[in-house]
Structures are given as structure tokens and as C-alpha cells.
Design a protein around this motif. Structure first.
Motif, PDB file in Angstrom:
ATOM      1  N   UNK A 154       6.844  27.596  -2.321  1.00  0.00           N
ATOM      2  CA  UNK A 154       6.821  27.552  -3.787  1.00  0.00           C
ATOM      3  C   UNK A 154       5.562  28.026  -4.416  1.00  0.00           C
ATOM      4  N   UNK A 155       5.884  28.232  -5.837  1.00  0.00           N
ATOM      5  CA  UNK A 155       4.891  28.343  -6.673  1.00  0.00           C
ATOM      6  C   UNK A 155       4.637  27.359  -7.715  1.00  0.00           C
ATOM      7  N   UNK A 156       3.252  27.099  -8.322  1.00  0.00           N
ATOM      8  CA  UNK A 156       3.014  26.349  -9.203  1.00  0.00           C
ATOM      9  C   UNK A 156       1.910  26.743  -9.861  1.00  0.00           C
ATOM     10  N   UNK A 157       1.646  25.984 -11.164  1.00  0.00           N
ATOM     11  CA  UNK A 157       0.399  26.371 -11.827  1.00  0.00           C
ATOM     12  C   UNK A 157      -0.598  25.304 -11.435  1.00  0.00           C
ATOM     13  N   UNK A 158      -0.233  24.343 -10.751  1.00  0.00           N
ATOM     14  CA  UNK A 158      -1.273  23.124 -10.348  1.00  0.00           C
ATOM     15  C   UNK A 158      -0.726  22.461  -9.178  1.00  0.00           C
ATOM     16  N   UNK A 159      -1.527  21.826  -8.595  1.00  0.00           N
ATOM     17  CA  UNK A 159      -1.260  21.140  -7.490  1.00  0.00           C
ATOM     18  C   UNK A 159      -2.330  19.817  -7.276  1.00  0.00           C
ATOM     19  N   UNK A 160      -1.753  18.678  -6.565  1.00  0.00           N
ATOM     20  CA  UNK A 160      -2.578  17.537  -6.177  1.00  0.00           C
ATOM     21  C   UNK A 160      -3.882  17.801  -5.604  1.00  0.00           C
ATOM     22  N   UNK A 161      -3.897  19.170  -4.830  1.00  0.00           N
ATOM     23  CA  UNK A 161      -5.105  19.454  -4.171  1.00  0.00           C
ATOM     24  C   UNK A 161      -6.174  20.437  -4.788  1.00  0.00           C
ATOM     25  N   UNK A 162      -5.749  20.657  -6.128  1.00  0.00           N
ATOM     26  CA  UNK A 162      -6.762  21.411  -7.020  1.00  0.00           C
ATOM     27  C   UNK A 162      -8.244  20.872  -6.944  1.00  0.00           C
ATOM     28  N   UNK A 163      -9.189  21.652  -6.678  1.00  0.00           N
ATOM     29  CA  UNK A 163     -10.578  21.142  -6.337  1.00  0.00           C
ATOM     30  C   UNK A 163     -11.277  20.772  -7.471  1.00  0.00           C
ATOM     31  N   UNK A 164     -10.736  21.297  -8.945  1.00  0.00           N
ATOM     32  CA  UNK A 164     -11.749  20.889 -10.109  1.00  0.00           C
ATOM     33  C   UNK A 164     -11.674  19.507 -10.287  1.00  0.00           C
ATOM     34  N   UNK A 165     -13.053  19.193 -10.932  1.00  0.00           N
ATOM     35  CA  UNK A 165     -13.317  17.746 -11.390  1.00  0.00           C
ATOM     36  C   UNK A 165     -12.037  17.105 -12.193  1.00  0.00           C
ATOM     37  N   UNK A 166     -11.634  17.906 -12.891  1.00  0.00           N
ATOM     38  CA  UNK A 166     -10.717  17.047 -13.906  1.00  0.00           C
ATOM     39  C   UNK A 166      -9.427  16.825 -13.082  1.00  0.00           C
ATOM     40  N   UNK A 167      -9.011  17.544 -12.217  1.00  0.00           N
ATOM     41  CA  UNK A 167      -7.781  17.336 -11.633  1.00  0.00           C
ATOM     42  C   UNK A 167      -8.215  16.010 -10.643  1.00  0.00           C
ATOM     43  N   UNK A 168      -9.369  16.306 -10.099  1.00  0.00           N
ATOM     44  CA  UNK A 168      -9.653  14.774  -9.027  1.00  0.00           C
ATOM     45  C   UNK A 168      -9.565  13.704  -9.760  1.00  0.00           C
ATOM     46  N   UNK A 169     -10.037  13.726 -10.841  1.00  0.00           N
ATOM     47  CA  UNK A 169     -10.275  12.689 -11.653  1.00  0.00           C
ATOM     48  C   UNK A 169      -8.748  11.938 -12.120  1.00  0.00           C
ATOM     49  N   UNK A 170      -7.960  13.122 -12.493  1.00  0.00           N
ATOM     50  CA  UNK A 170      -6.506  12.656 -12.876  1.00  0.00           C
ATOM     51  C   UNK A 170      -5.739  12.250 -11.763  1.00  0.00           C
ATOM     52  N   UNK A 171      -5.942  12.733 -10.446  1.00  0.00           N
ATOM     53  CA  UNK A 171      -4.856  12.610  -9.417  1.00  0.00           C
ATOM     54  C   UNK A 171      -5.580  10.933  -8.936  1.00  0.00           C
ATOM     55  N   UNK A 172      -6.800  10.894  -8.654  1.00  0.00           N
ATOM     56  CA  UNK A 172      -7.282   9.387  -8.390  1.00  0.00           C
ATOM     57  C   UNK A 172      -7.008   8.240  -9.250  1.00  0.00           C
ATOM     58  N   UNK A 173      -7.014   8.491 -10.666  1.00  0.00           N
ATOM     59  CA  UNK A 173      -6.822   7.485 -11.663  1.00  0.00           C
ATOM     60  C   UNK A 173      -5.354   7.350 -11.645  1.00  0.00           C
ATOM     61  N   UNK A 174      -4.388   8.221 -11.385  1.00  0.00           N
ATOM     62  CA  UNK A 174      -2.928   7.923 -11.619  1.00  0.00           C
ATOM     63  C   UNK A 174      -2.532   7.041 -10.284  1.00  0.00           C
ATOM     64  N   UNK A 175      -3.449   7.690  -9.154  1.00  0.00           N
ATOM     65  CA  UNK A 175      -2.923   7.000  -7.812  1.00  0.00           C
ATOM     66  C   UNK A 175      -3.083   5.409  -7.825  1.00  0.00           C
ATOM     67  N   UNK A 176      -4.295   5.307  -8.453  1.00  0.00           N
ATOM     68  CA  UNK A 176      -4.709   4.001  -8.362  1.00  0.00           C
ATOM     69  C   UNK A 176      -4.080   3.029  -9.487  1.00  0.00           C
ATOM     70  N   UNK A 177      -3.800   3.506 -10.596  1.00  0.00           N
ATOM     71  CA  UNK A 177      -2.735   2.737 -11.349  1.00  0.00           C
ATOM     72  C   UNK A 177      -1.366   2.815 -10.876  1.00  0.00           C
ATOM     73  N   UNK A 178      -0.627   3.576 -10.500  1.00  0.00           N
ATOM     74  CA  UNK A 178       0.692   3.780 -10.226  1.00  0.00           C
ATOM     75  C   UNK A 178       0.985   3.617  -8.750  1.00  0.00           C
ATOM     76  N   UNK A 179       0.160   3.755  -8.031  1.00  0.00           N
ATOM     77  CA  UNK A 179       0.227   3.697  -6.465  1.00  0.00           C
ATOM     78  C   UNK A 179       1.409   4.940  -5.964  1.00  0.00           C
TER      79      UNK A 179
END
Lengths: 398, 308
Positions: A277-302
């Protein structure tokens, strides 16, 4: 007492009106000096409800991560369900604008709802920031200075998938999408960059959940690959039936991001391994903003954030950047436009810019479903398109 | 067998399978209409309850048999509680009150499911041994699980026929539909009979829901989309007639499937590809409603009117 047919049909019609009655009554407006209100109309019931849930949760997460503010301005998010019904979305928008005096709206998942709501909002001098749906008309001839697309123009999702299918050497594909604006945009977009032949082209119904007839058609057409666009619960049903019909093993599927999000993947499981598939973004993107977002989202919503969550999060950040420039005001749309256009925010996709028609110019990536530590996961591969805008920007003149 | 004929046969099977699912829902709905005179919009919620109960049992225990039992029991119990608590008060009221109350039940059940299980769809796998496809005719492979749905639906149809036409309870049910006061005067506990009939309808809706679970995604609101088709089936078949529900359901299932499968292809021969597909999809989705209109033109009380 007997029941006549007329009564029965009337009650069937009443069913269609169901969610109208479900909307809560409007609340009174709050006095001035209160936080800036942002109206979110999104799909929280029916087959698309988890998409709206992710959009709502991620937007609120962005506000919470800034301590109740966006770009330094205190904001309050009001959320209402559109029930995937254009008419209901329109009513909610009217209530938001008239009763709550909201000037900034966001949240719509489906293009058919957006098609009903956006003209009302824009004609009334409001601003709409789209975290998902971006139909072709709003990117081209009917573009508007106050309409902002954060995710992608609908076609680009599918253009990138068409390019990927070409790159993968697919020669004869069968393509399917639901018969509504975004579905038609999907197949048009796919065909724009796909160089092979078509074994078949089918439009399904947006309320369809059983695809047995389509599976039989696919098998009979004997293509060498399948491309399909079915967002939310539809896509889950489609994929599961595709697997049950024994097609997944022999017929590779190439998809756009909305047809294989984190929730779909969890539903389909190991059988999805190997899907491209193709995407403009994925959970494994290495940039800091993405990492912060994925971690915060997972922590809050599991749960893992879907693309929809990421798009909504970026929409909140983009609005934050604009509010910073205008000092938290949205009354002067010209000032808002000037502050929004440079896209001065740290996008979770690494780089992000608005094109001339307020739609994103961004890179598209190939993803593949692979087994990571015993569980199927979306893994980012090569770049498919660089600084890709959309096909309609040349038709847009503010 | 030529590929074209094989495809047609496969599409016919698909149509029958959709029809059988609709029949399980329509049978309960039409019985409740015919016998109690109640419009129950919340019938789709019972379908959803059956699907959820089975899905959750299947994922926690891993046993398809327990899931079957749980789905049936949950739907039947929910149906009887609903009858006892809500509908019992509505028999004497007019249809608007019934529609409002049962519509309220839809909202109650949908929001209840959101509170209990969230908005994310649930997933159940097809039980081991029922996965894969078998060759039903030369050149026609068909998924085993869908064949099973057809078989179960036809068995239920036969069972209902025997129950209603040959058993004592069935006799009371039939009498209750046509001569309610007389049945009551003969000393039959009509209230108990109503609760049982409603429970049976709910059980069948739950059966439809739990069987659909592994094919579709189990989610809040899944009952409403299919309920509209079910209403069409009931109207076509004739309100109150189980036989009508069976024929109406299979007719609607087959017509809907064949239109979806063949109309775009036929249109493509006279117009450009993507326009034909879009128009064909639109025409196909109108098809069952046109069918309903045609049937009602010819037979205003449906194919098999219950109180002819």
C-alpha cells in the motif's frame, strides 16, 4: 389491530431519519472571553465510526498536549456526530455556526458529508480545515481560500497507489470503490498513474457489507492484481471476504492507506501479510514529532493511531500555527490565511507544505504488511512520489 | 460448463445466501407484525445483540458451539425482556407510539453497545473446518461457510413450517393472528404466547446476526442497514406470512445480487466504462425498491397475504 403497509413503510422511512432525532439539543452560546470554540463534525456511528473516533481523539490529544491550547490560544473542541449522512452534517454545521457562533470547523471523514457541509461553512465566511475528505471539486474549480486540506486531495491517495502498482509490475488489475464522490475520485486517481490494463472496474454501494457478488466477478475476470478502496468497516468486510473466497493467496492486492489502517490490519490479521500500500505517513516514521505523537496516542488510548488520527493531529497542529500568527483569532479570514499558508508546524510526516490551492504537497511512501515480532504490521519501504501535489491545482484561482 | 454459466450459478448462490439471511430476520419481524400488531424497529438491534454475544464468546472461549449458544440465548433473552418491559405496554397504543418506543430502543441498544464494547468493530473468524471453498458443480467453487448459512436458513424455514402448521403452539399462533379475542376467550394465556413468539423472532434475528458475524464486521448499527431490506422483504412477502417472508427474502436476495453483478456490464455495452459503472451501481441499488413497487402494483397485499 392490524398493520397496514403504509404504516410499515412509514416506519421504514422513520429509520432513515434515526440519527436526526439522536442529535442533542443545541447549547447556549458562551459569553466573550471564553476559549476559541472549534466545531468538529465527524462520523461517530455506523460503519465509519472508528474513523471519527480517531479523528476526535487525536485532535483532542493535540489540544491536551499543549495544556488546553493550540498555538498558545485557549481552545474548546465541540464534537457532534454526522452519522455518515450529509443532511445531518449540514444541520450540525448550521447549529454550530448560528447558535454557537463557531467560525472554524473541522472533522468530517466522508466526502459526501463534506460536499454538503463545506459550501455552507464557506459561504457564511467560516473556515474549514479538513483532516480527511478532500474531493476534487474543492481542490479545483470550486476551491476556496478558507478551505484547507491537511491530509491529501482524495485522488493523490490513489495516484500513489497507481504508481506503486505500476512499479510492482502489475499488468491487468481489477479495481473497485464505493459509488460516491471519494470512490469515483479514487478510481480516477488510480488510473491516472497506473500504466497497465484494467480487467474490470466496479462501483460498490457505500452501505454495502456483503461483497460476495464482487468476489465472483473478480475471480471470473482473472486479473493479476486487485486494487480496492473501501474505508472503515467496509474495507474490513471486503478484505475478510476476499480472504474467505481464497483470493488473497493468488491475487496480490495493492491499496491506498485508508483501505489498510491499523484497525483494519488488526481485524484481518496474518492473512494481510504481503499486501502493498501507499501512504503519506506511517507509525514507524522516524521523525521526532511522529514518535511523540504515536507514543502519546498509545499511552492515552491504548491502541495504535490510524492514518486518520495522524491527519487530525496534524490538522490541530496546523490550526495551532495559524492561531499563533493571528493571536488566537479567526474573525479575519485574510489574516488566518496568511498565518496558515506557510504551514509553520512540525508535521508528523516530516515535511509538509500547502500548494497554491491550500492542499498538501508531500511525499508518498510504499508500505508493506510484514510480520514484525510475530504480529502483522505496516512497514515503510521506498518513496513512491516526491513533492506530489494534486491534479486540480491549476484549475484553482482564489 | 462455460465460465459465464459458472459465474451465473455462483451469483445465484450468493443471492440465495443473502436471501436466507434476510429470511431469518424477516420471519421474526413478520410474525410479530402479524400476530401482535406491533411494528418493531428494534428488530435489527436483536440481530446486533446476537452478533456481539457470539463474537465475544468466540474470542474469549474459542469455541464456535459456545458462541452459537451465547448468540441465540442473548438475542432470545433480550427479545423477551424487551417484550416484557416495553412492548407489552404498547399493544393497545397506535403505531406511532410503537415506532417511537422501538426507535428509542435502537438508540438505547446502539449507545449501550458503544459503552460496553466501544466503536471499534469486533472480528470473528470463520470456525476451523468451515474455511475454504468446495466445488459444488464443475467450475463453481463456493465457500463452505456460506453454504452452511444457506443450509441453516432452509432448515429453519422447514422447522418454522412444521412448527406453525403442524404443532399445537403453531395452531395457537395462527389463531392468535386471525382471531385474537376468540383465543383469549378459550382460556389461552395470550400474553405468554406473545412473549414466546417475540422470543422466537429475536432468536432467529440473533441467529442471522451471529452467522453474519464472521463474514461482515460486527459493529454498532449493523442492524439498521439490513433492517431496511428486511422491511422490503416483509412488505413484498405479505405482512404476517412466514411463507411470504421466505419467498420474498430469496427473491430480494437474488434480484439484488444479480442486478449488482450484471447491470453495470450490460450498460457498459451502450456507454462509456466509468459512467456505466456508476449508473449501473445506482440502478442496482434502486432495484429492490422497484421490485417492491412492481409486486405491490400487481398484488397490493404482498405475494402471500396472511389474512386473505
Amino acid at each position: 389491530m392490524t398493520i397496514n403497509r403504509r404504516g410499515l413503510l412509514a416506519s421504514g422511512a422513520a429509520l432513515g431519519l434515526a440519527p436526526l432525532a439522536a442529535s442533542p439539543l443545541s447549547r447556549p452560546a458562551i459569553a466573550q472571553g471564553a476559549p476559541l470554540k472549534i466545531g468538529m463534525i465527524t462520523t461517530l456511528s455506523g460503519a465509519g465510526s472508528y474513523l471519527g473516533q480517531d479523528i476526535r481523539d487525536a485532535f483532542q490529544l493535540a489540544i491536551d498536549m499543549e495544556g488546553g491550547k493550540l498555538g498558545g490560544a485557549p481552545v474548546q473542541l465541540l464534537v457532534e456526530d454526522d452519522g455518515l449522512r450529509p443532511g445531518q452534517g449540514k444541520q450540525v454545521a448550521e447549529r454550530f455556526m448560528k447558535n454557537e457562533r463557531i467560525r472554524l470547523l473541522t472533522g468530517i471523514v466522508f466526502s459526501n458529508v463534506l460536499g454538503a457541509v463545506a459550501p455552507d461553512v464557506l459561504d457564511a465566511g467560516g473556515i474549514y480545515v479538513s483532516p480527511n475528505a478532500s474531493p476534487s471539486n474543492l481542490a479545483g474549480k470550486e476551491c476556496n481560500k478558507n478551505f484547507w486540506s491537511i491530509a491529501w486531495q482524495n485522488d493523490s491517495l490513489h495516484e500513489s497507489a497507481g504508481q506503486l502498482a505500476t512499479n510492482l509490475g502489475q499488468k491487468r488489475m481489477f479495481i473497485l470503490a464505493p459509488n460516491y464522490q471519494a470512490g469515483r475520485d479514487a478510481l480516477t486517481g488510480f488510473k491516472r498513474l497506473y500504466k497497465g490494463q484494467l480487467a474490470g472496474e466496479v462501483y460498490t454501494r457505500l452501505d454495502q457489507t456483503d461483497f460476495a457478488a464482487e468476489m465472483a466477478q473478480i475471480r471470473a475476470a482473472a486479473p493479476d492484481g486487485v486494487y480496492q478502496f473501501h474505508p472503515g468497516g467496509l474495507g474490513i468486510a471486503f478484505l475478510r471476504q476476499y480472504i474467505q473466497a481464497g483470493l488473497m493467496a493468488n491475487l496480490p492486492m495493492t491499496l491506498a492507506a485508508p483501505s489498510m489502517d491499523a484497525t483494519t490490519l488488526a481485524a484481518v490479521g496474518d492473512a494481510a501479510v504481503g499486501v502493498n500500500l501507499t501512504s503519506h505517513w506511517n507509525t514507524d516514521f522516524p521523525n521526532e514529532a511522529s514518535k511523540r505523537f504515536v507514543a502519546a496516542f498509545q499511552q492515552k488510548f491504548n491502541r495504535l493511531p490510524t492514518f486518520y488520527a495522524q491527519q487530525s493531529f496534524d490538522a490541530a497542529l496546523a490550526i495551532g500555527a495559524a492561531l499563533k500568527g493571528t493571536g488566537g483569532k479567526v474573525d479575519d479570514t485574510e489574516a488566518f490565511y496568511r498565518a496558515m499558508k506557510p504551514a509553520n508546524f512540525e508535521s508528523t510526516r516530516g515535511k509538509f507544505a500547502f500548494g497554491s490551492n491550500n492542499h498538501p504537497v508531500q511525499d508518498w511512501w510504499a508500505l508493506k504488511v510484514e510480520n514484525v515480532a510475530g504480529k502483522p504490521a505496516l512497514v515503510t519501504k521506498d518513496r513512491v512520489l516526491t513533492n506530489h501535489g494534486d491534479a486540480y491545482s491549476s484549475q484553482c484561482h482564489f | 460448463m462455460t465460465p459465464g454459466v459458472a459465474l451465473l450459478l455462483e451469483q445465484l448462490l450468493n443471492g440465495v445466501q443473502l436471501g436466507v439471511t434476510l429470511f431469518l430476520l424477516a420471519a421474526g419481524l413478520t410474525l410479530v407484525f402479524g400476530i401482535m400488531g406491533v411494528i418493531n424497529l428494534a428488530h435489527g438491534s436483536l440481530y446486533m445483540v446476537g452478533a456481539y454475544a457470539a463474537a465475544i464468546t468466540a474470542t474469549t472461549t474459542g469455541s464456535p458451539w459456545l458462541a452459537l449458544l451465547a448468540g441465540l440465548a442473548a438475542a432470545a433473552a433480550t427479545g423477551m425482556v424487551v417484550e416484557f418491559v416495553v412492548l407489552r405496554r404498547l399493544y393497545a397504543r397506535d403505531h406511532l407510539d410503537q415506532v417511537l418506543a422501538t426507535f428509542g430502543l435502537i438508540l438505547f441498544f446502539n449507545e449501550g453497545m458503544v459503552l460496553l464494547f466501544g466503536r471499534q468493530p469486533l472480528f470473528v473468524n470463520v470456525p476451523e473446518g468451515l474455511r475454504g471453498a468446495v466445488r459444488v458443480l464443475p467450475g463453481v467453487d463456493y465457500p463452505v461457510y456460506r453454504l452452511l448459512i444457506i443450509a441453516v436458513g432452509l432448515a429453519v424455514a422447514l422447522g418454522l413450517y412444521l412448527l406453525i402448521q403442524k404443532s399445537r403452539i403453531g395452531m395457537l399462533v395462527r389463531a392468535g393472528a386471525t382471531h385474537r379475542e376468540m383465543v383469549r376467550a378459550l382460556g389461552v394465556d395470550v400474553r405468554l404466547l406473545y412473549t414466546l413468539v417475540f422470543g422466537l423472532g429475536a432468536l432467529l434475528a440473533g441467529l442471522a446476526g451471529l452467522m453474519a458475524g464472521p463474514i461482515l464486521s460486527v459493529q454498532v448499527g449493523m442492524g439498521e442497514s439490513i433492517l431496511i431490506l428486511t422491511f422490503v422483504v416483509v412488505v413484498i412477502g405479505g405482512i404476517g406470512s412466514v411463507r411470504g417472508a421466505l419467498f420474498g427474502a430469496v427473491l430480494v436476495g437474488v434480484v439484488d445480487t444479480l442486478l449488482r453483478a450484471y447491470v453495470p456490464g450490460l450498460l457498459r455495452q451502450v456507454m462509456a466504462g466509468s459512467e456505466a459503472d456508476a449508473l449501473g451501481a445506482g440502478l442496482a441499488s434502486m432495484g429492490v425498491y422497484l421490485l417492491m413497487a412492481l409486486v405491490l402494483l400487481a398484488k397490493p397485499r404482498g405475494l402471500f397475504p396472511a389474512h386473505a
